[in-house]
Design an enzyme around this catalytic site. Structure first.
Site, PDB file in Angstrom:
ATOM      1  N   LYS A  32       1.631   3.684 -11.051  1.00  0.00           N
ATOM      2  CA  LYS A  32       0.364   3.094 -10.918  1.00  0.00           C
ATOM      3  C   LYS A  32       0.093   1.925 -12.218  1.00  0.00           C
ATOM      4  O   LYS A  32      -0.563   0.827 -11.756  1.00  0.00           O
ATOM      5  CB  LYS A  32      -0.796   3.766 -10.459  1.00  0.00           C
ATOM      6  CG  LYS A  32      -0.602   4.855  -9.291  1.00  0.00           C
ATOM      7  CD  LYS A  32      -0.279   3.521  -8.004  1.00  0.00           C
ATOM      8  CE  LYS A  32       0.006   4.260  -6.639  1.00  0.00           C
ATOM      9  NZ  LYS A  32      -0.041   3.401  -5.568  1.00  0.00           N
TER      10      LYS A  32
ATOM     11  N   TYR B 232       3.368   9.487 -11.114  1.00  0.00           N
ATOM     12  CA  TYR B 232       2.521   8.588 -10.425  1.00  0.00           C
ATOM     13  C   TYR B 232       1.640   7.752 -11.290  1.00  0.00           C
ATOM     14  O   TYR B 232       1.552   6.558 -10.784  1.00  0.00           O
ATOM     15  CB  TYR B 232       1.565   9.780  -9.491  1.00  0.00           C
ATOM     16  CG  TYR B 232       0.570   9.098  -8.543  1.00  0.00           C
ATOM     17  CD1 TYR B 232       1.081   8.515  -7.418  1.00  0.00           C
ATOM     18  CD2 TYR B 232      -0.844   8.904  -9.054  1.00  0.00           C
ATOM     19  CE1 TYR B 232       0.124   7.710  -6.354  1.00  0.00           C
ATOM     20  CE2 TYR B 232      -1.662   8.368  -8.041  1.00  0.00           C
ATOM     21  CZ  TYR B 232      -1.236   7.850  -6.832  1.00  0.00           C
ATOM     22  OH  TYR B 232      -2.144   7.316  -5.987  1.00  0.00           O
TER      23      TYR B 232
ATOM     24  N   ASN C  49       0.850  -1.226   0.084  1.00  0.00           N
ATOM     25  CA  ASN C  49      -0.192   0.047   0.131  1.00  0.00           C
ATOM     26  C   ASN C  49       0.908   1.405  -0.027  1.00  0.00           C
ATOM     27  O   ASN C  49       0.421   2.173  -0.347  1.00  0.00           O
ATOM     28  CB  ASN C  49      -1.034   0.085   1.116  1.00  0.00           C
ATOM     29  CG  ASN C  49      -1.361   1.359   1.438  1.00  0.00           C
ATOM     30  OD1 ASN C  49      -2.366   1.894   0.897  1.00  0.00           O
ATOM     31  ND2 ASN C  49      -0.788   2.044   2.384  1.00  0.00           N
TER      32      ASN C  49
END
Ligand code: NDP
Length: 255
Positions: A162, A158, A93
């Site tokens: 991801k 980012y 996470n």
């Protein structure tokens, strides 16, 4: 080994939750503990870790470790196995975000995001998987983002990170399923945490856009992601691997 006292039937297991000292990770750790899952929370800030331990109690162990320290990961995992005997569940996470114009992003910025959001996940998963293979069982849950479902401006690194996580989820799922290990991913929509507050509160137009395409019309709560993680980690999801599960109030299919 499941515990019938656990609502999800996942009790009696041991989990690692990275970045479990705040936001979504903390909510996942809370849901795990309330399902009788022993939970090892990894983070950097000792203050956050101490608060997490106090909040979650006996079933929670906290470990201060910077996941950017790739060289230390094998030793960390050995130590966790020595102390806890087995790891059944790994939740990758921990993550960082950075909002900047595309042309302002330096190579160092890009590498920094990729190091935390991709490379450390690979290294930690590899070390844990070596042990899960010996046992022939395990469940890994990665956390991606809406940034890998559609284009969002000013988050190039980012987004790259991801998108990589979703690809890695599929690659790991097909390679590791025959060895008894399931690998899934949760793609959270816009969830009320410090990270999203930073990105949205200073930018009302962006917040309006995020909510405007969320059919449910409100930000999700970290606990919503916690519930999905409990499900994916439990035996109720024993035939599920390689999926990317949006938990997003419909944002990814919103008009
Ligand atoms: P937070 O910033 O609250 O949490 C991130 C956590 O990661 C912190 O606890 C932090 O701990 C930990 N972390 C960061 N870098 C490291 C590191 N190098 N080593 C160890 N721990 C580290 O963010 P969220 O809870 O919002 O985000 C959690 C995940 O969910 C992230 O992967 C994020 O990308 C994803 N996500 C969030 C969304 C949202 O709307 N909030 C939407 C989509 C995805 P410490 O401070 O101690 O270093």
């Amino acid at each position: 080994m499941s515990d019938i006292n656990s609502p999800s039937g996942a009790g009696g297991k041991t989990a690692i939750v990275t970045g479990g000292g705040s936001g979504i990770g903390l909510a996942i750790a809370e849901k795990f503990v309330s399902n009788n899952i022993r939970t090892i929370v990894i983070g950097r800030s000792q203050e956050k870790l101490d608060q997490t331990k106090e909040k979650l109690g006996e079933l929670c162990t906290v470990v201060s470790f910077d996941l950017n320290n790739l060289g230390g990961i094998p030793q960390l995992v050995n130590q966790l196995y020595e102390e806890h005997g087995n790891i059944d569940i790994l939740v990758n996470n921990a993550g960082i975000n950075m909002k900047k114009e595309f042309t302002e992003v330096t190579d160092e910025d890009f590498q920094r995001i990729l190091l935390t959001n991709v490379t450390s996940i690979f290294s930690l998963s590899r070390e844990v998987v070596k042990r899960m293979i010996e046992k022939g069982a395990g469940s890994i849950i990665n956390i991606s983002s809406m940034a890998s479902q559609y284009g969002i401006p000013k988050v190039i690194a980012y987004t790259a990170s991801k998108s990589a996580i979703e690809g890695m989820t599929r690659a790991m799922a097909v390679e590791l399923s025959p060895k008894g290990i399931r690998v899934n991913c949760i793609a959270p929509g816009f969830i009320a945490t410090e990270m999203s507050a930073k990105a949205l509160n200073s930018d009302p137009e962006r917040k309006g856009k995020a909510l405007g395409r969320t059919p449910m019309g409100y930000l999700g709560q970290p606990a919503d992601i916690g519930d999905a993680a409990v499900f994916l980690a439990s035996d109720a999801a024993k035939y599920i691997t390689g999926v990317v599960l949006p938990v997003d109030g419909g944002n990814s299919v919103g008009f």
